[in-house]
Design a protein around this motif. Structure first.
Motif, PDB file in Angstrom:
ATOM      1  N   TYR A  68      -0.229  -1.381  -9.406  1.00 50.92           N
ATOM      2  CA  TYR A  68      -0.291  -2.820  -9.121  1.00 50.92           C
ATOM      3  C   TYR A  68      -0.790  -2.990  -7.693  1.00 50.92           C
ATOM      4  O   TYR A  68      -0.042  -2.734  -6.747  1.00 50.92           O
ATOM      5  N   ASP A  69      -2.036  -3.420  -7.562  1.00 50.10           N
ATOM      6  CA  ASP A  69      -2.592  -3.613  -6.220  1.00 50.10           C
ATOM      7  C   ASP A  69      -3.058  -5.062  -6.068  1.00 50.10           C
ATOM      8  O   ASP A  69      -4.075  -5.460  -6.646  1.00 50.10           O
ATOM      9  N   PRO A  70      -2.328  -5.875  -5.284  1.00 46.77           N
ATOM     10  CA  PRO A  70      -2.701  -7.289  -5.154  1.00 46.77           C
ATOM     11  C   PRO A  70      -4.099  -7.507  -4.611  1.00 46.77           C
ATOM     12  O   PRO A  70      -4.717  -8.540  -4.884  1.00 46.77           O
ATOM     13  N   GLU A  71      -4.639  -6.527  -3.876  1.00 45.77           N
ATOM     14  CA  GLU A  71      -5.993  -6.711  -3.324  1.00 45.77           C
ATOM     15  C   GLU A  71      -7.040  -6.831  -4.435  1.00 45.77           C
ATOM     16  O   GLU A  71      -8.108  -7.393  -4.222  1.00 45.77           O
ATOM     17  N   LEU A  72      -6.739  -6.284  -5.608  1.00 47.46           N
ATOM     18  CA  LEU A  72      -7.701  -6.362  -6.713  1.00 47.46           C
ATOM     19  C   LEU A  72      -7.611  -7.700  -7.448  1.00 47.46           C
ATOM     20  O   LEU A  72      -8.381  -7.945  -8.372  1.00 47.46           O
ATOM     21  N   THR A  73      -6.634  -8.548  -7.063  1.00 48.68           N
ATOM     22  CA  THR A  73      -6.431  -9.786  -7.821  1.00 48.68           C
ATOM     23  C   THR A  73      -6.937 -11.037  -7.099  1.00 48.68           C
ATOM     24  O   THR A  73      -6.858 -12.125  -7.649  1.00 48.68           O
TER      25      THR A  73
ATOM     26  N   ALA B 218       4.976 -10.398 -12.066  1.00 52.74           N
ATOM     27  CA  ALA B 218       4.308  -9.977 -13.302  1.00 52.74           C
ATOM     28  C   ALA B 218       4.853  -8.636 -13.795  1.00 52.74           C
ATOM     29  O   ALA B 218       5.042  -8.429 -14.996  1.00 52.74           O
ATOM     30  N   TRP B 219       5.098  -7.724 -12.858  1.00 51.54           N
ATOM     31  CA  TRP B 219       5.677  -6.421 -13.253  1.00 51.54           C
ATOM     32  C   TRP B 219       7.047  -6.638 -13.912  1.00 51.54           C
ATOM     33  O   TRP B 219       7.324  -6.096 -14.990  1.00 51.54           O
ATOM     34  N   LEU B 220       7.887  -7.454 -13.247  1.00 52.51           N
ATOM     35  CA  LEU B 220       9.223  -7.693 -13.807  1.00 52.51           C
ATOM     36  C   LEU B 220       9.126  -8.367 -15.176  1.00 52.51           C
ATOM     37  O   LEU B 220       9.824  -7.976 -16.126  1.00 52.51           O
TER      38      LEU B 220
ATOM     39  N   ARG C  80       5.427   5.230 -14.832  1.00 55.42           N
ATOM     40  CA  ARG C  80       5.447   5.372 -13.373  1.00 55.42           C
ATOM     41  C   ARG C  80       4.772   4.143 -12.767  1.00 55.42           C
ATOM     42  O   ARG C  80       3.685   3.748 -13.212  1.00 55.42           O
ATOM     43  N   ILE C  81       5.422   3.535 -11.763  1.00 61.96           N
ATOM     44  CA  ILE C  81       4.886   2.323 -11.138  1.00 61.96           C
ATOM     45  C   ILE C  81       4.481   2.627  -9.698  1.00 61.96           C
ATOM     46  O   ILE C  81       5.280   3.158  -8.928  1.00 61.96           O
ATOM     47  N   VAL C  82       3.248   2.274  -9.368  1.00 63.36           N
ATOM     48  CA  VAL C  82       2.777   2.413  -7.986  1.00 63.36           C
ATOM     49  C   VAL C  82       2.390   1.002  -7.543  1.00 63.36           C
ATOM     50  O   VAL C  82       1.476   0.404  -8.117  1.00 63.36           O
TER      51      VAL C  82
ATOM     52  N   ALA D 171      -0.354  -3.361  -1.720  1.00 62.11           N
ATOM     53  CA  ALA D 171      -1.740  -3.590  -1.300  1.00 62.11           C
ATOM     54  C   ALA D 171      -2.381  -2.266  -0.899  1.00 62.11           C
ATOM     55  O   ALA D 171      -1.799  -1.488  -0.152  1.00 62.11           O
ATOM     56  N   GLY D 172      -3.556  -2.019  -1.437  1.00 59.33           N
ATOM     57  CA  GLY D 172      -4.294  -0.794  -1.094  1.00 59.33           C
ATOM     58  C   GLY D 172      -3.953   0.406  -1.967  1.00 59.33           C
ATOM     59  O   GLY D 172      -4.560   1.470  -1.836  1.00 59.33           O
ATOM     60  N   THR D 173      -3.006   0.261  -2.883  1.00 60.11           N
ATOM     61  CA  THR D 173      -2.580   1.434  -3.679  1.00 60.11           C
ATOM     62  C   THR D 173      -3.669   1.918  -4.649  1.00 60.11           C
ATOM     63  O   THR D 173      -3.600   3.038  -5.128  1.00 60.11           O
ATOM     64  N   PHE D 174      -4.666   1.046  -4.928  1.00 58.33           N
ATOM     65  CA  PHE D 174      -5.721   1.520  -5.839  1.00 58.33           C
ATOM     66  C   PHE D 174      -6.452   2.732  -5.241  1.00 58.33           C
ATOM     67  O   PHE D 174      -7.052   3.528  -5.954  1.00 58.33           O
ATOM     68  N   GLU D 175      -6.346   2.874  -3.917  1.00 65.97           N
ATOM     69  CA  GLU D 175      -7.009   4.023  -3.290  1.00 65.97           C
ATOM     70  C   GLU D 175      -6.391   5.349  -3.722  1.00 65.97           C
ATOM     71  O   GLU D 175      -7.011   6.405  -3.589  1.00 65.97           O
TER      72      GLU D 175
END
Ligand code: NAD
Length: 352
Positions: free
Chosen positions: A150-155, A222-224, A12-14, A17-21
């Motif tokens: 995958y949350d770009p805010e963490l990168t 990166a996901w792809l 499952r892919i989530v 931005a902000g999805t880590f919440e």
């Protein structure tokens, strides 16, 4: 005429931005007593995730190390057993996810992965363990993460240099995916799109590591590319990098970046469609040259000599490469391999 087989994968892919919440909600399907796994450098991120997970966290194990040394795996397995957890949350790069995989391989515990580099391990069922300097790898569905956030805010804290190296490492999975023996139309579409996304995002990240749009585009690539890596077999480039890293201790991602233009040049005539797709994705006249120029644009080293490779060791790399035959579009030829490695060592543009 094309022939191919496509296996379904069930991660499952989530993404966004902000999805880590949403990690608390996502972790609900992983377990009720969780171990958060990371590298020592990502302890603050691990604490942030643990805070979101609240009472379901039994502990933080921030002891992951590159290539999962067997002692590191053993400590992780003990930590998971002692805390009697029923799920793992891995946050960080391939090293953190690699340790979670080693624990899962032994225990069967499910993994929720939150990758913060572009190396792609989260999308594969491949595990690796290093004993006495020798890395063993294998495939096991038990280590494939159940969910990936995958949350770009963490990168945004990933340095420009590590972002660049990790991003080109991801592109290497796509380049080899395009000429893989087991490529299929879907993986080729993903690979070309990932090269396009990463080659657009990496220069923007080099200029401004906090550029969240570029971070999002890079993580999408990166996901792809992780999906491509997890689906099809690799070839000469990966074999060379494995030998250079394993026998000479060269840094993983930088080695991939330096060798990649040369590996594509080596295969250009045998795999013209792959080379053309790489060029198209890069918006370049020529795939290998386009990759080589990208390395310079994002300030990555272009020479093996600059990352610790002794010239005297190149002959040994050719011998080891020829000693273990495996699929590659162009036949393995001693003189051509020596030329490839010498170009990569000196930092010359790839031979035409
Ligand atoms: P890594 O996990 O070691 O991370 C690279 C560097 O980035 C480290 O210094 C780390 O501390 C730092 N970092 C990570 N996240 C950060 C963040 N959010 N902010 C700041 N710094 C951050 O390296 P990697 O390239 O991601 O992974 C390499 C490892 O993964 C290797 O062992 C490789 O073999 C393995 N790998 C496995 C697979 C697989 O399918 N099994 C695929 C790719 C890579």
């Amino acid at each position: 005429m094309q022939r191919f087989v496509i296996e379904p994968t069930l991660t499952r892919i989530v993404f966004g931005a902000g999805t880590f919440e949403s990690v608390g909600k996502e972790a609900g399907s992983i377990g009720t007593k969780l171990l958060v796994v990371s590298t020592p450098g990502q302890i603050l991120l691990a604490r942030r995730i643990a805070d979101r997970l609240g009472a379901s966290v039994a502990g933080i194990h921030a002891q992951a190390a590159m290539h999962v040394p067997i002692s590191v795996a053993a400590a992780g397995i003990t930590a998971a057993r002692d805390a009697a957890v029923d799920g793992l949350v891995a946050i960080g790069g391939g090293s953190a996810i690699g340790l979670a995989k080693a624990i899962a391989l032994e225990s069967g515990l499910p993994i929720l992965a939150i990758p913060t580099t572009y190396s792609g391990s989260e999308m594969t069922s491949v595990w690796g363990l290093t004993r006495d300097g020798e890395k063993r790898t294998g495939r096991d569905e038990r280590v494939r993460p159940v969910t990936v956030i995958y949350d770009p805010e963490l990168t945004t804290g990933l340095s420009a240099r590590t972002s660049a190296a990790s991003g080109v490492n991801a592109m290497a999975h796509c380049v080899e995916g395009l000429y893989s023996e087991t490529a299929n139309p879907l993986t080729s579409l993903m690979a070309e799109e990932a090269i396009r996304a990463l080659s657009a995002a990496l220069p923007a990240i080099a200029d401004d590591p906090s550029d969240i749009l570029a971070r999002s585009e890079a993580l999408y690539g990166a996901w792809l590319s992780g999906t491509v890596l997890g689906t099809v077999g690799m070839a000469l480039h990966h074999k060379l990098c494995h030998t250079l890293g394993g026998s000479f201790g060269l840094p993983h991602a930088e080695t991939h970046a330096i060798v990649l233009p040369h590996a594509l040049a080596y295969n250009r005539e045998a795999a013209p469609d792959a080379a053309a797709r790489v060029a198209r994705a890069l918006g370049a006249q020529d795939g290998p040259r386009g990759l080589f120029d990208l390395l310079g644009r994002i300030a990555l080293p272009c020479a093996l000599k600059d990352i610790g490779m002794p010239r005297s060791g190149l002959k040994r790399v050719v011998e080891l490469t020829l000693a273990n035959p495996y699929y590659n579009p162009a036949p393995l030829d001693e003189a051509r391999l020596a030329q490839l490695l010498d170009d990569a060592w000196a930092g010359r543009a790839p031979s035409t």
